[in-house]
Scaffold this active site. Structure first.
Site, PDB file in Angstrom:
ATOM      1  N   ASP A 191       0.653  -1.101  -0.070  1.00  0.00           N
ATOM      2  CA  ASP A 191       0.089  -0.028  -0.081  1.00  0.00           C
ATOM      3  C   ASP A 191       0.953   1.182  -0.007  1.00  0.00           C
ATOM      4  O   ASP A 191       1.585   1.600   1.014  1.00  0.00           O
ATOM      5  CB  ASP A 191      -1.042   0.120   1.259  1.00  0.00           C
ATOM      6  CG  ASP A 191      -2.039  -0.847   1.083  1.00  0.00           C
ATOM      7  OD1 ASP A 191      -1.972  -1.952   0.483  1.00  0.00           O
ATOM      8  OD2 ASP A 191      -3.063  -0.736   1.838  1.00  0.00           O
TER       9      ASP A 191
ATOM     10  N   LYS B  74     -10.036   0.298  -2.321  1.00  0.00           N
ATOM     11  CA  LYS B  74     -10.011   0.086  -1.088  1.00  0.00           C
ATOM     12  C   LYS B  74     -10.589   1.378  -0.416  1.00  0.00           C
ATOM     13  O   LYS B  74      -9.822   2.357  -0.585  1.00  0.00           O
ATOM     14  CB  LYS B  74      -8.643  -0.420  -0.647  1.00  0.00           C
ATOM     15  CG  LYS B  74      -8.405  -0.505   0.858  1.00  0.00           C
ATOM     16  CD  LYS B  74      -6.985  -1.017   1.064  1.00  0.00           C
ATOM     17  CE  LYS B  74      -6.784  -1.163   2.680  1.00  0.00           C
ATOM     18  NZ  LYS B  74      -5.417  -1.738   3.016  1.00  0.00           N
TER      19      LYS B  74
ATOM     20  N   LYS C  23      -7.004   3.490  -3.443  1.00  0.00           N
ATOM     21  CA  LYS C  23      -7.298   3.523  -1.822  1.00  0.00           C
ATOM     22  C   LYS C  23      -7.380   4.911  -1.319  1.00  0.00           C
ATOM     23  O   LYS C  23      -6.620   5.770  -1.728  1.00  0.00           O
ATOM     24  CB  LYS C  23      -6.154   3.037  -1.271  1.00  0.00           C
ATOM     25  CG  LYS C  23      -6.471   2.783   0.665  1.00  0.00           C
ATOM     26  CD  LYS C  23      -5.098   2.304   1.143  1.00  0.00           C
ATOM     27  CE  LYS C  23      -5.147   2.294   2.609  1.00  0.00           C
ATOM     28  NZ  LYS C  23      -4.110   1.585   3.341  1.00  0.00           N
TER      29      LYS C  23
END
Length: 220
Positions: free
Chosen positions: A89, A182, A153
Site C-alpha cells: 500500500d 479500498k 485507496k
C-alpha cells in the site's frame, strides 16, 4: 456477504511490539481477514506468523505522508517484498499532485506497480482524498488505471479525514479497467463495512476488524 474476507487488519502504530503483531496475526487467521497490514520493519515477522494461512502480508510504503523520494519508495518496496509482503500500500506524493505535476506521480506509481508485479504482488495506491478535489481525484483514477496498479485507496488514516461515500462514488465514476477500490480511515462498525462494500469496495482498511467481526457474529 463474508465481510471479514474483505478486511485488511491494520496495525501501523509506531509503538507496536512483536506481542501486538502476534496478536493481530492470530486474530486475522481466526477471523479470516484478507491481510494484515503493517509497517515495513514488521513485515518479516508478520509473514512468518501468517505462513500456511490464507491471510496475506501487506506493507505500507512511503507512509504516512508520501514524501519519500522515488528511490526510497522503491528500496522500501523491494525490502518488503523480499521479507514476504504479498501486497504493498503506497502513498503518493500528494504535494506533487496538488501543484499539477501528474507526470511525477505517474512515474512513481508506474515504477512501484512494475516492481510489485514482477514479484506477483499487488499494489494499492493511497491518494489521500481529504486533500483533493474532484479534478485531482479524477486524475489519480486515470493514473492508477493506466499504470496497471491493482487498487486505488482513499486514505492513510493520518489525514484530515478518512474515507467517505462520496470518495467511492467518484472512484466509480472515473476508474477504468479492472482497478479495485479500498476504503480506509474511519471504518469502525459493521454498518460502515457493509456500506462501503455495497458501494463497490473490494477491501476495507481498518484497525477495528475484530470489533466489526464480533458485531457481525452477534447479528447472525
Amino acid at each position: 456477504m463474508d465481510i471479514c474476507s474483505h478486511i485488511d487488519h491494520t496495525l501501523l502504530k509506531p509503538f507496536a511490539t512483536k506481542q501486538d503483531l502476534a496478536r493481530v496475526c492470530a486474530e486475522a487467521r481466526e477471523m479470516g481477514f484478507a491481510s494484515v497490514c503493517v509497517n515495513p520493519c514488521n513485515v518479516a515477522f508478520v509473514a512468518a506468523q501468517l505462513r500456511g494461512s490464507a491471510v496475506k502480508t501487506c506493507s505500507v510504503v512511503g507512509f504516512p505522508f508520501g514524501t519519500h523520494t522515488l528511490a526510497a519508495k522503491l528500496t522500501e518496496t523491494a525490502g518488503a517484498l523480499a521479507d514476504g509482503a504479498e501486497e504493498i500500500d503506497m502513498v503518493i506524493n500528494v504535494g506533487r499532485l496538488l501543484e499539477g505535476d501528474e507526470a511525477a506521480v505517474r512515474a512513481e506509481v508506474q515504477a512501484l506497480a512494475d516492481l510489485c508485479h514482477a514479484s506477483n504482488a499487488i499494489l494499492k495506491v493511497i491518494i489521500e482524498t481529504c486533500y483533493l478535489n474532484e479534478t485531482q481525484i479524477a486524475a489519480m483514477c486515470r493514473i492508477v488505471s493506466e499504470t496497471g496498479a491493482d487498487f486505488i485507496k482513499t486514505s492513510t488514516g493520518y489525514g484530515t479525514r478518512g474515507a467517505s461515500a462520496d470518495d467511492i462514488r467518484l472512484f466509480k465514476k472515473y476508474l477504468t479497467g479492472p482497478v479495485k477500490i479500498k476504503a480506509s480511515g474511519g471504518i469502525r462498525s459493521a454498518a460502515d463495512a457493509q456500506m462501503y462494500l455495497s458501494l463497490g469496495c473490494e477491501r476495507l482498511g481498518t484497525s477495528s476488524g475484530v470489533a466489526i467481526a464480533r458485531e457481525l457474529a452477534a447479528q447472525a
